[in-house]
Scaffold this motif. Structure first.
Motif, PDB file in Angstrom:
ATOM      1  N   ILE A 186       0.832  -1.203   0.000  1.00 22.83           N
ATOM      2  CA  ILE A 186       0.000   0.000   0.000  1.00 22.83           C
ATOM      3  C   ILE A 186       0.867   1.253   0.000  1.00 22.83           C
ATOM      4  N   HIS A 187       1.895   1.263   0.832  1.00 25.18           N
ATOM      5  CA  HIS A 187       2.773   2.440   0.942  1.00 25.18           C
ATOM      6  C   HIS A 187       3.476   2.718  -0.387  1.00 25.18           C
ATOM      7  N   ASP A 188       4.052   1.671  -0.999  1.00 21.57           N
ATOM      8  CA  ASP A 188       4.742   1.859  -2.277  1.00 21.57           C
ATOM      9  C   ASP A 188       3.768   2.278  -3.368  1.00 21.57           C
ATOM     10  N   ALA A 189       2.550   1.729  -3.327  1.00 21.36           N
ATOM     11  CA  ALA A 189       1.553   2.100  -4.326  1.00 21.36           C
ATOM     12  C   ALA A 189       1.197   3.584  -4.216  1.00 21.36           C
ATOM     13  N   GLU A 190       1.037   4.061  -2.993  1.00 21.64           N
ATOM     14  CA  GLU A 190       0.725   5.479  -2.802  1.00 21.64           C
ATOM     15  C   GLU A 190       1.845   6.356  -3.352  1.00 21.64           C
ATOM     16  N   ASP A 191       3.098   5.957  -3.093  1.00 20.99           N
ATOM     17  CA  ASP A 191       4.240   6.724  -3.603  1.00 20.99           C
ATOM     18  C   ASP A 191       4.264   6.735  -5.125  1.00 20.99           C
ATOM     19  N   VAL A 192       3.990   5.581  -5.724  1.00 22.28           N
ATOM     20  CA  VAL A 192       4.023   5.487  -7.186  1.00 22.28           C
ATOM     21  C   VAL A 192       2.906   6.304  -7.813  1.00 22.28           C
ATOM     22  N   VAL A 193       1.729   6.312  -7.199  1.00 22.96           N
ATOM     23  CA  VAL A 193       0.636   7.114  -7.754  1.00 22.96           C
ATOM     24  C   VAL A 193       0.976   8.604  -7.662  1.00 22.96           C
ATOM     25  N   GLN A 194       1.588   9.024  -6.562  1.00 17.08           N
ATOM     26  CA  GLN A 194       2.049  10.416  -6.477  1.00 17.08           C
ATOM     27  C   GLN A 194       3.058  10.719  -7.580  1.00 17.08           C
ATOM     28  N   GLU A 195       3.985   9.786  -7.795  1.00 16.15           N
ATOM     29  CA  GLU A 195       4.972   9.957  -8.862  1.00 16.15           C
ATOM     30  C   GLU A 195       4.286   9.995 -10.231  1.00 16.15           C
ATOM     31  N   THR A 196       3.268   9.162 -10.411  1.00 15.31           N
ATOM     32  CA  THR A 196       2.515   9.136 -11.666  1.00 15.31           C
ATOM     33  C   THR A 196       1.886  10.498 -11.953  1.00 15.31           C
ATOM     34  N   LEU A 197       1.252  11.086 -10.939  1.00 11.81           N
ATOM     35  CA  LEU A 197       0.593  12.373 -11.141  1.00 11.81           C
ATOM     36  C   LEU A 197       1.601  13.488 -11.385  1.00 11.81           C
ATOM     37  N   LEU A 198       2.747  13.398 -10.736  1.00 11.52           N
ATOM     38  CA  LEU A 198       3.802  14.390 -11.002  1.00 11.52           C
ATOM     39  C   LEU A 198       4.310  14.259 -12.435  1.00 11.52           C
ATOM     40  N   ARG A 199       4.522  13.023 -12.876  1.00  9.96           N
ATOM     41  CA  ARG A 199       4.979  12.808 -14.252  1.00  9.96           C
ATOM     42  C   ARG A 199       3.912  13.275 -15.244  1.00  9.96           C
TER      43      ARG A 199
END
Length: 290
Positions: free
Chosen positions: A45-58
């Motif tokens: 869950i934690h890594d998924a949240e980080d990746v989604v934040q990274e996705t939106l930044l990208r």
């Protein structure tokens, strides 16, 4: 995938002109689905949240390059999938993959074209097996069999070929099909969950132990596991059951929230509990509203 909608075209134009509020409105309808997609890919869950934040930044930084022939959903999934692959390639290989529990009520409905039903696509055994796959096989299996994308759509997303996608899918399916599959939640699981909550609230240790198989196990990573109903009885006596636990479901399994304490996910076999998995990771607890 359907092309960009008229409403999305207006939001996209405003976002490309620098309107951050329009960008948030553009991507928000896909946020929950992206969370679940990243969770399936990463098992955390934690890594998924980080990746989604990274996705939106990208997505924000590359907004001017968005091609309107594609849908916003496809574009976001492309970015999220590649971000997950990048994360997996940075990770050291884990000898024994682990998967965080995930709230059932946060999972979007499955696509009717998907190979796996919604319940199957979130089972712990299934997701654990996925964690054993190489990153691109993992992405192909999830996109094709869980989300119901076509081979051509997956090939386009991964900048690959239909032949390569089909080959990766066959290898991934062979790995998954070798794994044991969990059964669907039924009346027995629901009844055991209600009884477990009632017995915990009344601090009835004898009653709780009666729900267990004799060879039951209690896992509490990173703490040592407790094996056998007698040892679990002694453990329960030390933690003093009571309070006001609540019922929930995680990955199709019955679960109990101990407020401010832990999430317990129950493995049910027949009419007894075979295992209790206790989690206290703040990211996991937060996902369940604790």
């Amino acid at each position: 995938m359907t092309p960009i909608t008229a409403d999305e075209r207006g939001l996209l134009a405003a976002a490309q002109a620098g309107d951050e509020r329009a960008f948030r409105s553009l991507v928000e309808p896909y946020r929950r689905a992206l969370d679940v997609h990243a969770y399936r890919m990463l098992g955390s869950i934690h890594d998924a949240e980080d990746v989604v934040q990274e996705t939106l930044l990208r997505a924000w930084s590359s907004l001017e390059r968005f091609e309107r022939r594609a849908s916003v959903k496809t574009w976001l999934y492309r970015i999220a999938t590649n971000a997950c692959i990048d994360e997996l390639e940075r990770r050291p290989r884990r000898p024994e993959p682990s998967v965080d529990p995930y709230p059932d009520d946060r999972v979007p409905d499955a696509d009717p074209a998907a190979h796996y039903a919604q319940r199957e696509g979130m089972e712990i055994a299934f997701l654990t097996a996925i964690q054993r796959l190489p990153a691109r096989q993992r992405a192909v299996l999830i996109l094709r069999d869980v989300l119901g994308w076509t081979g051509a759509e997956v090939a386009d997303l991964l900048d690959s070929t239909g032949t390569a996608v089909n080959s990766a899918l066959q290898r991934a399916r062979a790995t998954i099909e070798a794994e044991e599959r969990a059964v669907a939640p039924g009346a027995t699981q629901r009844e055991l969950l209600r009884r477990y909550v009632d017995l915990w609230e009344s601090a009835d240790i004898d009653g709780l132990v009666e729900l267990l198989r004799e060879d039951a196990v209690l896992t509490m990573p990173p703490e040592p596991s407790v094996h056998g109903s007698s040892a679990i009885r002694a453990f329960f006596a030390g933690v003093h059951p009571g309070g006001a636990p609540s019922e929930t479901w995680a990955n199709g399994r019955p679960a109990v929230i101990l407020r401010g304490h832990r999430l317990l996910v129950l493995d049910v076999e027949g009419d007894r509990i075979a295992a209790i998995h206790a989690y206290r990771d703040p990211a996991v607890l937060a996902a369940f509203g604790v």
